[in-house]
Design a protein around this motif. Sequence first.
Motif, PDB file in Angstrom:
ATOM      1  N   THR A 129      -2.981  -9.027   6.388  1.00  0.00           N
ATOM      2  CA  THR A 129      -2.578  -9.998   5.369  1.00  0.00           C
ATOM      3  C   THR A 129      -3.371  -9.797   4.086  1.00  0.00           C
ATOM      4  N   GLN A 130      -4.640  -9.395   4.200  1.00  0.00           N
ATOM      5  CA  GLN A 130      -5.425  -9.088   3.003  1.00  0.00           C
ATOM      6  C   GLN A 130      -4.822  -7.888   2.269  1.00  0.00           C
ATOM      7  N   HIS A 131      -4.450  -6.867   3.033  1.00  0.00           N
ATOM      8  CA  HIS A 131      -3.876  -5.657   2.445  1.00  0.00           C
ATOM      9  C   HIS A 131      -2.591  -5.984   1.694  1.00  0.00           C
ATOM     10  N   ILE A 132      -1.707  -6.756   2.319  1.00  0.00           N
ATOM     11  CA  ILE A 132      -0.428  -7.048   1.665  1.00  0.00           C
ATOM     12  C   ILE A 132      -0.637  -7.920   0.423  1.00  0.00           C
ATOM     13  N   GLN A 133      -1.607  -8.846   0.470  1.00  0.00           N
ATOM     14  CA  GLN A 133      -1.908  -9.658  -0.717  1.00  0.00           C
ATOM     15  C   GLN A 133      -2.429  -8.772  -1.843  1.00  0.00           C
ATOM     16  N   TYR A 134      -3.347  -7.897  -1.516  1.00  0.00           N
ATOM     17  CA  TYR A 134      -3.936  -6.981  -2.495  1.00  0.00           C
ATOM     18  C   TYR A 134      -2.845  -6.102  -3.108  1.00  0.00           C
ATOM     19  N   ILE A 169      -9.285  -0.697   6.511  1.00  0.00           N
ATOM     20  CA  ILE A 169      -8.755   0.324   7.409  1.00  0.00           C
ATOM     21  C   ILE A 169      -7.360  -0.120   7.817  1.00  0.00           C
ATOM     22  N   CYS A 170      -6.364   0.661   7.428  1.00  0.00           N
ATOM     23  CA  CYS A 170      -4.991   0.304   7.791  1.00  0.00           C
ATOM     24  C   CYS A 170      -4.866   0.270   9.313  1.00  0.00           C
ATOM     25  N   ASN A 171      -4.048  -0.642   9.797  1.00  0.00           N
ATOM     26  CA  ASN A 171      -3.859  -0.805  11.235  1.00  0.00           C
ATOM     27  C   ASN A 171      -2.364  -0.786  11.553  1.00  0.00           C
ATOM     28  N   LYS A 172      -2.036  -1.129  12.788  1.00  0.00           N
ATOM     29  CA  LYS A 172      -0.638  -1.044  13.236  1.00  0.00           C
ATOM     30  C   LYS A 172       0.296  -1.939  12.406  1.00  0.00           C
ATOM     31  N   TYR A 173      -0.201  -3.048  11.897  1.00  0.00           N
ATOM     32  CA  TYR A 173       0.640  -3.931  11.081  1.00  0.00           C
ATOM     33  C   TYR A 173       0.922  -3.300   9.710  1.00  0.00           C
ATOM     34  N   CYS A 174      -0.088  -2.740   9.097  1.00  0.00           N
ATOM     35  CA  CYS A 174       0.094  -2.054   7.809  1.00  0.00           C
ATOM     36  C   CYS A 174       1.108  -0.920   7.971  1.00  0.00           C
ATOM     37  N   GLU A 175       0.988  -0.185   9.073  1.00  0.00           N
ATOM     38  CA  GLU A 175       1.891   0.939   9.329  1.00  0.00           C
ATOM     39  C   GLU A 175       3.304   0.451   9.616  1.00  0.00           C
ATOM     40  N   TRP A 176       3.446  -0.607  10.427  1.00  0.00           N
ATOM     41  CA  TRP A 176       4.767  -1.108  10.780  1.00  0.00           C
ATOM     42  C   TRP A 176       5.506  -1.605   9.542  1.00  0.00           C
ATOM     43  N   PHE A 177       4.788  -2.233   8.609  1.00  0.00           N
ATOM     44  CA  PHE A 177       5.392  -2.715   7.371  1.00  0.00           C
ATOM     45  C   PHE A 177       5.475  -1.627   6.305  1.00  0.00           C
ATOM     46  N   LYS A 178       5.029  -0.418   6.677  1.00  0.00           N
ATOM     47  CA  LYS A 178       5.097   0.752   5.787  1.00  0.00           C
ATOM     48  C   LYS A 178       4.398   0.506   4.447  1.00  0.00           C
ATOM     49  N   LEU A 179       3.263  -0.165   4.517  1.00  0.00           N
ATOM     50  CA  LEU A 179       2.469  -0.369   3.302  1.00  0.00           C
ATOM     51  C   LEU A 179       1.782   0.932   2.938  1.00  0.00           C
ATOM     52  N   PRO A 180       1.739   1.267   1.672  1.00  0.00           N
ATOM     53  CA  PRO A 180       0.927   2.437   1.311  1.00  0.00           C
ATOM     54  C   PRO A 180      -0.543   2.087   1.542  1.00  0.00           C
ATOM     55  N   THR A 181      -1.328   3.095   1.896  1.00  0.00           N
ATOM     56  CA  THR A 181      -2.752   2.787   2.055  1.00  0.00           C
ATOM     57  C   THR A 181      -3.253   2.274   0.720  1.00  0.00           C
ATOM     58  N   VAL A 182      -4.312   1.505   0.749  1.00  0.00           N
ATOM     59  CA  VAL A 182      -4.856   0.946  -0.488  1.00  0.00           C
ATOM     60  C   VAL A 182      -5.218   2.075  -1.440  1.00  0.00           C
ATOM     61  N   GLU A 191      -3.767   5.078  -1.571  1.00  0.00           N
ATOM     62  CA  GLU A 191      -2.542   5.717  -2.050  1.00  0.00           C
ATOM     63  C   GLU A 191      -1.809   4.871  -3.097  1.00  0.00           C
ATOM     64  N   SER A 192      -1.943   3.546  -2.985  1.00  0.00           N
ATOM     65  CA  SER A 192      -1.159   2.669  -3.848  1.00  0.00           C
ATOM     66  C   SER A 192      -1.615   2.705  -5.308  1.00  0.00           C
ATOM     67  N   GLY A 193      -2.808   3.252  -5.534  1.00  0.00           N
ATOM     68  CA  GLY A 193      -3.274   3.372  -6.912  1.00  0.00           C
ATOM     69  C   GLY A 193      -3.836   2.092  -7.480  1.00  0.00           C
ATOM     70  N   VAL A 194      -3.960   1.053  -6.641  1.00  0.00           N
ATOM     71  CA  VAL A 194      -4.568  -0.195  -7.105  1.00  0.00           C
ATOM     72  C   VAL A 194      -5.918  -0.366  -6.474  1.00  0.00           C
TER      73      VAL A 194
END
Length: 135
Positions: A67-72, A117-130, A132-135
């Motif tokens: 949830t922190q990753h997706i907010q960021y 550290i990306c985990n199974k939720y980040c991967e399942w939602f296909k979030l770019p790694t922090v 990779e996202s350039g932010v």
Amino acid sequence: MSVAVSHDQASGNNVANTSSLLRTYLVEEVIDTDSEDFVKVVHNGNAVPLLALEDPLYNIAQFLCFTQHIQYFKNDGAVFLSDLQDPQIMMEISGNKNIFGDGNVGKVFTLFPKQHICNKYCEWFKLPTVKESGV
């Protein structure tokens, strides 16, 4: 967490305006951190779970880090919530302006892209790694 709104009785003959807003407060239950039932899974000093991999609550900790990753990500690297048992808004502190209090640790916010550290939720939602996202 709840919202409490304080009103004052309005005076006059206008029945449609029966009260006026004085103050609004955020109210939360006091957490007994000495209780053996209390488990802190993520805090505002680091972007990784506090629990060991074999802990039964580790899956919850991973989800909260997601949830922190997706907010960021959704806020273009501007803000995320941390210390999720007692939420703290985290953002970069510019100058002497720390509008979210002492819990907003600017150094930790800056380290988020390196610590998360990306985990199974980040991967399942296909979030770019922090990174990779350039932010």
